[in-house]
Design an enzyme around this catalytic site. Structure first.
Site, PDB file in Angstrom:
ATOM      1  N   TYR A   5       0.814  -1.219   0.000  1.00  0.00           N
ATOM      2  CA  TYR A   5       0.000   0.000   0.000  1.00  0.00           C
ATOM      3  C   TYR A   5       0.852   1.276   0.000  1.00  0.00           C
ATOM      4  CZ  TYR A   5      -4.031  -2.987   0.674  1.00  0.00           C
ATOM      5  OH  TYR A   5      -5.009  -3.948   0.499  1.00  0.00           O
TER       6      TYR A   5
ATOM      7  N   HIS B 256     -15.041 -20.809  -6.535  1.00  0.00           N
ATOM      8  CA  HIS B 256     -14.984 -19.396  -6.162  1.00  0.00           C
ATOM      9  C   HIS B 256     -14.662 -18.558  -7.397  1.00  0.00           C
ATOM     10  CE1 HIS B 256     -14.486 -16.062  -3.343  1.00  0.00           C
ATOM     11  NE2 HIS B 256     -13.556 -15.646  -4.185  1.00  0.00           N
ATOM     12  N   ALA B 257     -15.508 -17.564  -7.689  1.00  0.00           N
ATOM     13  CA  ALA B 257     -15.353 -16.753  -8.901  1.00  0.00           C
ATOM     14  C   ALA B 257     -14.037 -15.981  -8.885  1.00  0.00           C
ATOM     15  CB  ALA B 257     -16.523 -15.778  -9.024  1.00  0.00           C
TER      16      ALA B 257
ATOM     17  N   HIS C 242     -18.689  -7.546 -11.316  1.00  0.00           N
ATOM     18  CA  HIS C 242     -17.483  -7.355 -10.498  1.00  0.00           C
ATOM     19  C   HIS C 242     -16.279  -8.022 -11.170  1.00  0.00           C
ATOM     20  CE1 HIS C 242     -14.954  -7.279  -6.822  1.00  0.00           C
ATOM     21  NE2 HIS C 242     -14.564  -8.467  -7.262  1.00  0.00           N
ATOM     22  N   GLU C 243     -16.428  -9.298 -11.554  1.00  0.00           N
ATOM     23  CA  GLU C 243     -15.306 -10.027 -12.145  1.00  0.00           C
ATOM     24  C   GLU C 243     -14.916  -9.437 -13.496  1.00  0.00           C
ATOM     25  OE1 GLU C 243     -13.538 -12.067 -10.508  1.00  0.00           O
ATOM     26  OE2 GLU C 243     -14.899 -12.254  -8.800  1.00  0.00           O
TER      27      GLU C 243
ATOM     28  N   HIS D 190     -12.542  -6.608 -13.157  1.00  0.00           N
ATOM     29  CA  HIS D 190     -11.127  -7.009 -13.121  1.00  0.00           C
ATOM     30  C   HIS D 190     -10.582  -7.152 -14.543  1.00  0.00           C
ATOM     31  CE1 HIS D 190     -10.647  -7.847  -8.847  1.00  0.00           C
ATOM     32  NE2 HIS D 190     -11.734  -8.592  -8.837  1.00  0.00           N
TER      33      HIS D 190
ATOM     34  N   GLU E 100     -10.400  -4.547  -6.859  1.00  0.00           N
ATOM     35  CA  GLU E 100     -11.690  -5.018  -6.358  1.00  0.00           C
ATOM     36  C   GLU E 100     -12.775  -3.957  -6.521  1.00  0.00           C
ATOM     37  OE1 GLU E 100     -12.057  -8.067  -5.650  1.00  0.00           O
ATOM     38  OE2 GLU E 100      -9.927  -8.563  -5.628  1.00  0.00           O
TER      39      GLU E 100
ATOM     40  N   HIS F 259     -10.380 -17.155   0.935  1.00  0.00           N
ATOM     41  CA  HIS F 259      -9.260 -16.240   0.725  1.00  0.00           C
ATOM     42  C   HIS F 259      -8.113 -16.496   1.699  1.00  0.00           C
ATOM     43  CE1 HIS F 259     -12.743 -14.403  -1.140  1.00  0.00           C
ATOM     44  NE2 HIS F 259     -11.940 -13.650  -1.867  1.00  0.00           N
TER      45      HIS F 259
ATOM     46  N   ARG G  73      -7.820  -5.596   0.998  1.00  0.00           N
ATOM     47  CA  ARG G  73      -8.188  -5.027  -0.298  1.00  0.00           C
ATOM     48  C   ARG G  73      -9.700  -4.841  -0.428  1.00  0.00           C
ATOM     49  NH1 ARG G  73      -5.853  -9.544  -4.148  1.00  0.00           N
ATOM     50  NH2 ARG G  73      -4.242  -9.432  -2.560  1.00  0.00           N
ATOM     51  N   TYR G  74     -10.471  -5.742   0.203  1.00  0.00           N
ATOM     52  CA  TYR G  74     -11.933  -5.655   0.093  1.00  0.00           C
ATOM     53  C   TYR G  74     -12.475  -4.529   0.980  1.00  0.00           C
ATOM     54  CZ  TYR G  74     -11.348 -10.082  -2.283  1.00  0.00           C
ATOM     55  OH  TYR G  74     -10.936 -11.056  -3.163  1.00  0.00           O
TER      56      TYR G  74
END
Length: 621
Positions: free
Chosen positions: A209, A336-337, A366-367, A370, A394, A497, A506-507
């Site tokens: 970060y 898991h996507a 969402h995906e 990315h 994300e 995760h 990150r989420y």
């Protein structure tokens, strides 16, 4: 032998430090050469990882580990070559940033034995998470998979005994068996961190970060949203108490997690019980998707059309050829996507066991967010082909999803039967539905990494770890396990995760920063006016669909990848340089006002006492 190898490596660094080259031209040529080689090598590694994730065999697991080891050896060799240069004193800022990223060796610094053990520990945790099955509540001989069978039961069942049964068995099977692998992973991650001159694994994670005040900033945001969270928590607990009765929900205790429609209580997917105005329109369109004949493919095409409408990229041909968007019937896969960038030939893919539901419709956007990020920064040097920080990636798809899930947009594409503006009741319903996911996630996301930071730092003894984990969930989120959990259990690895070694803060960042993105994009689209009393110009009913202005502003930010510090990238779109919850709270302000008033009228208790489901009552006393 191992000590000798380590000594040689350390001595080589000492020698390098004493005779560093300042030849920027030579360094630039070397960086270009390594980046070209990395593309091919990363492609090979990604293919091996993909083959394992989409076909969970021992052979594929071994090939994945071999490919990762080969990649690690190359990264280490490349980093040592680059460390021959005094890059920190170079004049070319871009070159300095590239070399800074390329000399961060990470886990690759480990010797072959340790690297294999680390990779194996992670693979075994992932495999354990993906392969277990649970006997059906009504017929134990019928075995159910977590995805999609048990997820669907959690969403639909309102039988507390059935929900507790699946919750307890899930944690027993998905979490506890991985305890040894988890601590082997911690040991080796810390070993790699120290070799990279960090104190431990937490400091190595946080370095991504590029902000020494990052942890403090996160804690400030947690305090910023806490009053709103406390009001939502109290209202949800009150409604669950009304539905299930005092034998299942105590109005002074944390909320039992199994009643929240989600195995981890990270999203509270119980709109049918919580959304207050049942006769007003609600954002629920699963039935409409089915009725209109949507398939997994059609949902992906609909998402692609949104991105194209704002002048972002269509999905490349290889995306449609190589993605796995439905669960194969002939093999085990990690359901898991996830979105994948194979680094060459526009080869980008999504892996997802899609169901025709409202939730999966949003997840697809969402995906695909990315994937759009991958496509926008694809021409940058490989080390810059990433999010500006871990949360940016994300946040992109979630920013789009804020528009996609708005009444205005759902009406435009024919998935919502209402006229889009039915006054305050419908607005509160929509905001409540979003808060049950967006706000509920924040304490959960914080605890996932707060716990792991403390494990990496050695401040949690393994014999007290599970109790500490649940007390953190209780302290920050007011959430309790479904059945009694103690230190003989180990439950954090029951989150994919964690088993897959994915940093989770990150989420948290994404759930805040997406509202900063959303506000900026809505202003660009002419969809938001801060002083307007017109509900069609509010943040929570903004739809940037078909706005080239908003899309071009997003594209400008996405195309920077990680080439600049994330605060510079954030400023490109928003004009702001700091992570801040103001836009988040502005979006939800009408709901927060409503909750304060309603909770007061109902005499709802705010806050919670210690849970009796955690078998270590003295931990925080």
């Amino acid at each position: 032998m191992l000590k000798l190898l380590i000594l040689k490596f350390v001595l080589s660094l000492v020698v390098l430090t004493n005779c560093l080259s300042n030849d920027e031209q030579a360094a630039e040529k070397l960086v270009e050469k390594i980046c070209d080689e990395l593309k091919t090598k990363m492609y090979e590694t990604n293919v091996a990882s993909w083959n394992h994730a989409t076909n969970l065999t021992n052979d594929n697991e071994k090939k994945k580990e071999d490919a990762e080891l080969k990649m690690a050896k190359y990264n280490k060799k490349a980093a040592l070559e680059l460390l021959k240069f005094d890059y920190k004193n170079f004049k070319n800022e871009t070159l300095k940033r590239l070399m800074s990223k390329m000399t961060m060796i990470g886990d690759n610094i480990l010797d072959e034995k340790d690297f294999r053990e680390l990779s194996s520990a992670i693979s075994q945790m992932q495999s354990n998470f993906a392969k277990f099955k649970i006997g059906c509540f009504k017929n134990k001989n019928e075995l159910l998979e977590f995805e999609p069978d048990i997820i669907e039961i959690l969403l639909k069942s309102r039988d507390p005994d059935e929900l507790e049964y699946y919750w307890t068995n899930f944690y027993n099977l998905a979490g506890t068996p991985s305890v040894k692998n988890f601590y082997k992973y911690v040991e080796l991650r810390n070993k790699a961190a120290v070799k990279n001159k960090f104190k431990d694994g937490s400091e190595m994670w946080l370095s991504n970060y590029e902000d020494e005040n990052f942890e403090k900033n996160i804690e400030e945001i947690l305090e910023q949203i806490k009053p709103f969270y406390m009001q939502l928590h109290a209202f949800v607990r009150h409604k669950l108490h009304e539905h299930y009765g005092p034998e299942h929900v105590d109005l002074k205790k944390p909320i039992p997690m199994h009643l929240l429609g989600n195995m981890w209580g990270q999203l509270w997917e119980i709109d049918d019980l919580i959304v207050p105005y049942q006769n007003a329109s609600k954002i629920e369109f699963t039935e409409e998707l089915v009725k209109q004949g949507y398939t997994a493919k059609k949902m992906f095409e609909t998402a692609e059309e949104f991105f194209k409408s704002i002048n972002l990229s269509p999905m490349p041909e290889l995306f449609w050829k190589n993605s796995v968007i439905e669960k194969p019937k002939d093999r085990e896969i990690v359901c898991h996507a996830s979105a994948w960038d194979f680094t060459i030939n526009d080869d980008v893919r999504i892996k997802m066991c899609t169901k025709v539901t409202m939730g999966d419709f949003v997840i697809i956007h969402h995906e695909m967010g990315h994937i759009e990020y991958h496509l926008q920064y694809k021409n940058l040097p490989l080390p810059f082909r990433n999010g500006a920080n871990e949360g940016f990636h994300e946040a992109v798809g979630d920013t789009i999803a804020l528009s996609v899930s708005s009444p205005k947009h759902l009406n435009r594409i024919g998935l919502l039967k209402s006229k889009g503006d039915e006054g305050q009741e419908s607005n509160i319903n929509q905001l409540m539905s979003n808060a049950l996911r967006k706000l509920a996630l924040l304490p959960f996301a914080y605890v996932m990494d707060k716990f792991r930071y403390e494990v990496f730092r050695g401040t949690i003894e393994p014999e007290n770890a599970n109790c500490h984990f649940w007390r953190l969930r209780e302290k920050h989120g007011g959430i309790a396990p479904a059945s009694v959990r103690g230190n003989h259990d180990f439950d954090i690895t029951a989150k994919y995760h964690v088993s897959a070694d994915v940093e989770y803060m990150r989420y948290f960042v994404a759930n805040i920063i997406q509202f900063q993105f959303h506000k900026a994009a809505c202003i660009k689209a002419g969809e938001y006016e801060s002083d307007s009393k017109n509900p069609t110009k509010s943040l929570n009913n903004c739809d940037i669909y078909q706005s080239k202005e908003a899309g071009n502003a997003l594209k400008e930010m996405l195309s920077l990848g990680a080439s600049k510090h994330w605060s510079d990238v954030l400023e490109t779109l928003t004009g702001e340089r700091k992570l801040d919850a103001s836009a988040f709270l502005e979006y939800f302000q009408p709901l927060q006002d409503w909750l304060i008033k309603t909770n007061e009228e109902l005499g709802v208790n705010i806050g919670w006492e210690l849970s009796d489901k955690i078998d270590c009552p003295n931990l925080y006393e």
